[in-house]
Design an enzyme around this catalytic site. Structure first.
Site, PDB file in Angstrom:
ATOM      1  N   LYS A 190       1.781   6.865  -9.867  1.00 24.73           N
ATOM      2  CA  LYS A 190       3.111   6.049  -9.615  1.00 24.73           C
ATOM      3  C   LYS A 190       2.437   4.675 -10.140  1.00 24.73           C
ATOM      4  O   LYS A 190       1.763   3.888  -9.013  1.00 24.73           O
ATOM      5  CB  LYS A 190       3.399   6.193  -8.209  1.00 24.73           C
ATOM      6  CG  LYS A 190       4.569   5.469  -7.960  1.00 24.73           C
ATOM      7  CD  LYS A 190       4.925   5.115  -6.413  1.00 24.73           C
ATOM      8  CE  LYS A 190       4.253   3.774  -5.873  1.00 24.73           C
ATOM      9  NZ  LYS A 190       4.897   2.519  -6.763  1.00 24.73           N
ATOM     10  N   GLU A 397      -7.029 -12.168   2.915  1.00 25.92           N
ATOM     11  CA  GLU A 397      -6.677 -12.196   1.464  1.00 25.92           C
ATOM     12  C   GLU A 397      -5.692 -12.841   1.186  1.00 25.92           C
ATOM     13  O   GLU A 397      -4.446 -12.486   1.427  1.00 25.92           O
ATOM     14  CB  GLU A 397      -6.864 -10.383   0.972  1.00 25.92           C
ATOM     15  CG  GLU A 397      -6.706 -10.898  -0.784  1.00 25.92           C
ATOM     16  CD  GLU A 397      -6.834  -9.123  -1.440  1.00 25.92           C
ATOM     17  OE1 GLU A 397      -5.903  -8.202  -0.655  1.00 25.92           O
ATOM     18  OE2 GLU A 397      -7.593  -8.754  -2.128  1.00 25.92           O
TER      19      GLU A 397
HETATM   20  P1  NAD Z   1       0.963  -3.132  -1.870  1.00 24.97           P
HETATM   21  O1  NAD Z   1      -0.065  -2.626  -1.553  1.00 24.97           O
HETATM   22  O2  NAD Z   1       1.992  -3.064  -0.935  1.00 24.97           O
HETATM   23  O3  NAD Z   1       1.440  -2.136  -3.134  1.00 24.97           O
HETATM   24  C1  NAD Z   1       0.589  -1.551  -4.055  1.00 24.97           C
HETATM   25  C2  NAD Z   1       1.206  -0.245  -4.658  1.00 24.97           C
HETATM   26  O4  NAD Z   1       1.519   0.604  -3.283  1.00 24.97           O
HETATM   27  C3  NAD Z   1       2.525  -0.194  -5.189  1.00 24.97           C
HETATM   28  O5  NAD Z   1       2.809   0.727  -6.243  1.00 24.97           O
HETATM   29  C4  NAD Z   1       3.598   0.035  -4.159  1.00 24.97           C
HETATM   30  O6  NAD Z   1       4.739   0.470  -4.541  1.00 24.97           O
HETATM   31  C5  NAD Z   1       2.678   1.065  -3.325  1.00 24.97           C
HETATM   32  N1  NAD Z   1       3.007   1.290  -1.922  1.00 24.97           N
HETATM   33  C6  NAD Z   1       3.314   0.476  -1.157  1.00 24.97           C
HETATM   34  N2  NAD Z   1       3.471   1.052   0.202  1.00 24.97           N
HETATM   35  C7  NAD Z   1       3.303   2.163  -0.026  1.00 24.97           C
HETATM   36  C8  NAD Z   1       3.794   3.629   0.745  1.00 24.97           C
HETATM   37  N3  NAD Z   1       3.864   3.129   2.284  1.00 24.97           N
HETATM   38  N4  NAD Z   1       3.518   4.947   0.224  1.00 24.97           N
HETATM   39  C9  NAD Z   1       3.121   5.083  -1.021  1.00 24.97           C
HETATM   40  N5  NAD Z   1       2.980   3.846  -1.813  1.00 24.97           N
HETATM   41  C10 NAD Z   1       3.150   2.491  -1.434  1.00 24.97           C
HETATM   42  O7  NAD Z   1       0.604  -4.302  -2.591  1.00 24.97           O
HETATM   43  P2  NAD Z   1       1.830  -5.418  -3.034  1.00 24.97           P
HETATM   44  O8  NAD Z   1       2.764  -5.536  -2.029  1.00 24.97           O
HETATM   45  O9  NAD Z   1       2.276  -5.361  -4.394  1.00 24.97           O
HETATM   46  O10 NAD Z   1       0.943  -6.881  -2.666  1.00 24.97           O
HETATM   47  C11 NAD Z   1       0.573  -7.350  -1.488  1.00 24.97           C
HETATM   48  C12 NAD Z   1      -0.963  -7.877  -1.339  1.00 24.97           C
HETATM   49  O11 NAD Z   1      -1.584  -6.660  -1.349  1.00 24.97           O
HETATM   50  C13 NAD Z   1      -1.554  -8.519  -2.063  1.00 24.97           C
HETATM   51  O12 NAD Z   1      -0.939 -10.073  -1.960  1.00 24.97           O
HETATM   52  C14 NAD Z   1      -2.739  -8.584  -2.273  1.00 24.97           C
HETATM   53  O13 NAD Z   1      -3.279  -9.322  -1.047  1.00 24.97           O
HETATM   54  C15 NAD Z   1      -3.128  -6.860  -2.033  1.00 24.97           C
HETATM   55  N6  NAD Z   1      -3.240  -6.399  -3.255  1.00 24.97           N
HETATM   56  C16 NAD Z   1      -4.318  -5.832  -3.441  1.00 24.97           C
HETATM   57  C17 NAD Z   1      -4.752  -5.298  -4.688  1.00 24.97           C
HETATM   58  C18 NAD Z   1      -6.006  -4.820  -4.944  1.00 24.97           C
HETATM   59  O14 NAD Z   1      -6.379  -4.538  -6.008  1.00 24.97           O
HETATM   60  N7  NAD Z   1      -6.898  -4.411  -3.903  1.00 24.97           N
HETATM   61  C19 NAD Z   1      -3.824  -5.138  -5.495  1.00 24.97           C
HETATM   62  C20 NAD Z   1      -2.505  -5.406  -5.335  1.00 24.97           C
HETATM   63  C21 NAD Z   1      -2.200  -6.111  -4.196  1.00 24.97           C
END
Ligand code: NAD
Length: 491
Positions: A190, A397
């Site tokens: 996904k 972060e």
């Molecule tokens: P997020 O963690 O919310 O989303 C990442 C992925 O997880 C996406 O595909 C999202 O659709 C999915 N997701 C989110 N909640 C979920 C759930 N409850 N169940 C299943 N899937 C779920 O990240 P974001 O909102 O895009 O970014 C927010 C912050 O996260 C950024 O500002 C950054 O600090 C951090 N981030 C970190 C990384 C990393 O590589 N560690 C990558 C992206 C974002």
């Protein structure tokens, strides 16, 4: 209706084609609903493409295909060497598309060519590495113990849900499901709704490589459908990269049925600069280790720990590099920094800049939007000095082009500050003497750490201490996460 040919629609922009079908079980299939994900350019704020949004019904179809492929299909029953041969074909198909995927990623997420190329080169590296994992790992091993003999058998864990972020999806995906496939698992992937097009190209690479039916599905979707996938009883394991908040939620859901998870979460990694270092060996690279790809890298070195008496010198160097960088349209070859990936990401970074000012950190440069870039989600490279370890900008972060310089008094303090966050993903030590730097590195609680340099190594174990994650990706250790261990005891 299903097709097996590429469904890319290049009528609007050949760099970022739209798609009209989902990749379920190795075929392009009509989605279950009309819902679509619009791809918004972070450079202009305009919609540039769209892909179908997977719903719960699509997730169910993909899980059913993966379940059947795992329970009855050839993939988990092949020898690791046979699987490696097919994965080599995936690697070749990824290589064939690497430029197209990088160009799409640049347009979708705003990464300048250098960052886009580096991410996609990492994807190629991972697929190359995956093809030789079986030569470096024993899937079976005879054991003898006091009173008996037997065999240790390592078996694939089953159907793996792979949930991905937007900041480097092709590389992150490869790092997750390459080793899962090498282990013999089947996967439902996904991608995040931000920037899904390069992932559809990755699905085309998988299709061209000719994996058996059901082994891979690619379903861009939002959180709700992601959560449905995590809750699915036919999913045996979840591997996730993204925010610590989402990781915590996913782990909680998985805990209900004791499903294994691997989590690759955020970071607040420290660069420790010792007092004897020659700064010419550190700059300008240190700035790119922190704000390359506009700081949207989980392993980025965002905390710069400097001896108090050298703070001014280091701050001056960072400032002069930051102020020399060309910010702008990432499709132009001389652009060094592009926009943030999404409007909410820009808003989040700006809110942290306000937090830093209110906490009393010294804003040295940046802090605003670059002049002349009125469209898109641009933020100036931003430097805070006189940051104290307890400030939120030193603890949380930010995921943007923001560096914090934290002065320290002794090297013991520096190690304590480096270890003083909830994170532990990456890091680096810069010192005149490599051996002295290594001694310090051994005391930092982090998954990877560089000596007088830094990289994100994707073909050796990568992952986090503390709230940076659970488990490791990359190399043999990465594959082992997708294997169960069985002891067969001889009579
Ligand atoms: P997020 O963690 O919310 O989303 C990442 C992925 O997880 C996406 O595909 C999202 O659709 C999915 N997701 C989110 N909640 C979920 C759930 N409850 N169940 C299943 N899937 C779920 O990240 P974001 O909102 O895009 O970014 C927010 C912050 O996260 C950024 O500002 C950054 O600090 C951090 N981030 C970190 C990384 C990393 O590589 N560690 C990558 C992206 C974002």
């Amino acid at each position: 209706m299903t097709t097996t040919s590429s469904p890319a629609d290049t009528t609007t922009d050949a760099t970022v084609p739209s798609y009209h079908q989902l990749f379920i079980g190795g075929r392009w299939v009509e989605p279950s609903s009309d819902a679509r994900i619009e791809v918004v350019s972070p450079i202009t704020g305009q919609v540039i493409a769209s892909v179908p949004e997977a719903m719960n019904a699509d997730m169910d179809a993909a899980v059913a295909a993966a379940r059947k492929a795992f329970d009855e299909g050839p993939w988990p029953r092949m020898s690791p060497a046979e699987r490696a041969e097919i994965l080599g074909r995936v690697g070749q198909e990824v290589k064939n598309r690497v430029e197209a995927m990088a160009a799409s990623f640049t347009a979708e997420i705003g990464a300048p060519a250098a960052s886009a190329d580096a991410f996609h080169a990492n994807a190629v590296k991972v697929w190359d590495d995956v093809t030789s994992l079986h030569e470096r790992f024993s899937f079976e091993e005879d054991r003898t113990w006091d009173g008996g003999t037997g065999t240790i058998v390592r078996e694939p864990v089953g159907v793996v849900a792979t949930i991905l972020p937007w900041n480097g999806p092709v590389a992150t995906a490869s790092l997750k499901f390459g080793p899962a496939l090498a282990a013999g698992c089947t996967v439902v992937v996904k991608p995040a709704p931000e920037g899904p097009v390069s992932m559809m190209m990755l699905a085309e690479a998988i299709e061209a490589a000719g994996l058996p039916e059901g082994v891979v599905s690619m379903l861009p979707a939002g959180r709700e459908a992601g959560e449905h996938l995590v809750r699915h009883r036919d999913v045996d394991m979840i591997t996730f990269t993204g925010s610590t908040a989402a990781g915590r939620k996913i782990m909680g859901i998985a805990a209900e049925r004791i499903a294994p998870v691997t989590l690759e979460l955020g970071g607040k990694s420290a660069a420790i600069i010792t007092d004897d270092v020659d700064l010419d060996t550190v700059f300008p690279n240190l700035v790119f280790f922190g704000i390359g790809h506009s700081g949207q890298v989980c392993a980025a070195l965002t905390r710069i720990l400097v001896p108090r008496q050298r703070q001014d010198e280091v701050v001056e160097r960072i400032k002069s590099v930051m102020e020399s960088l060309k910010i702008g349209d990432p499709r132009e070859s001389d652009t060094v920094l592009g926009p943030l990936a999404a409007e909410r990401q820009r808003d989040r970074v700006e809110s942290y800049i306000e937090i830093g000012k209110n906490e009393g950190a010294r804003l040295v440069t940046g802090g605003g939007r670059p002049p002349g870039l009125d469209q898109g989600w641009f933020v100036e490279p931003t430097l805070f000095a006189d940051v104290t370890p307890d400030m939120r900008i030193a603890q949380e972060e930010i995921f943007g082009p923001v560096l914090t310089v934290i002065p320290y008094d002794t090297i013991e303090d520096a190690i304590e500050i480096a270890n003083g966050t909830d994170y532990g993903l990456s890091g680096a030590v810069f010192a005149k003497d490599n051996a002295a730097a290594e001694k310090i590195a051994r005391r930092v609680k982090t998954g990877q750490i560089g000596i007088n340099s830094w990289t994100m190594n994707v073909i050796q174990p990568f992952g986090g201490y503390k709230q940076s994650g659970l488990g490791r990706e990359g190399g043999v250790e990465g594959m082992e996460e997708f294997l169960e261990t069985k002891l067969i005891m001889n009579p």
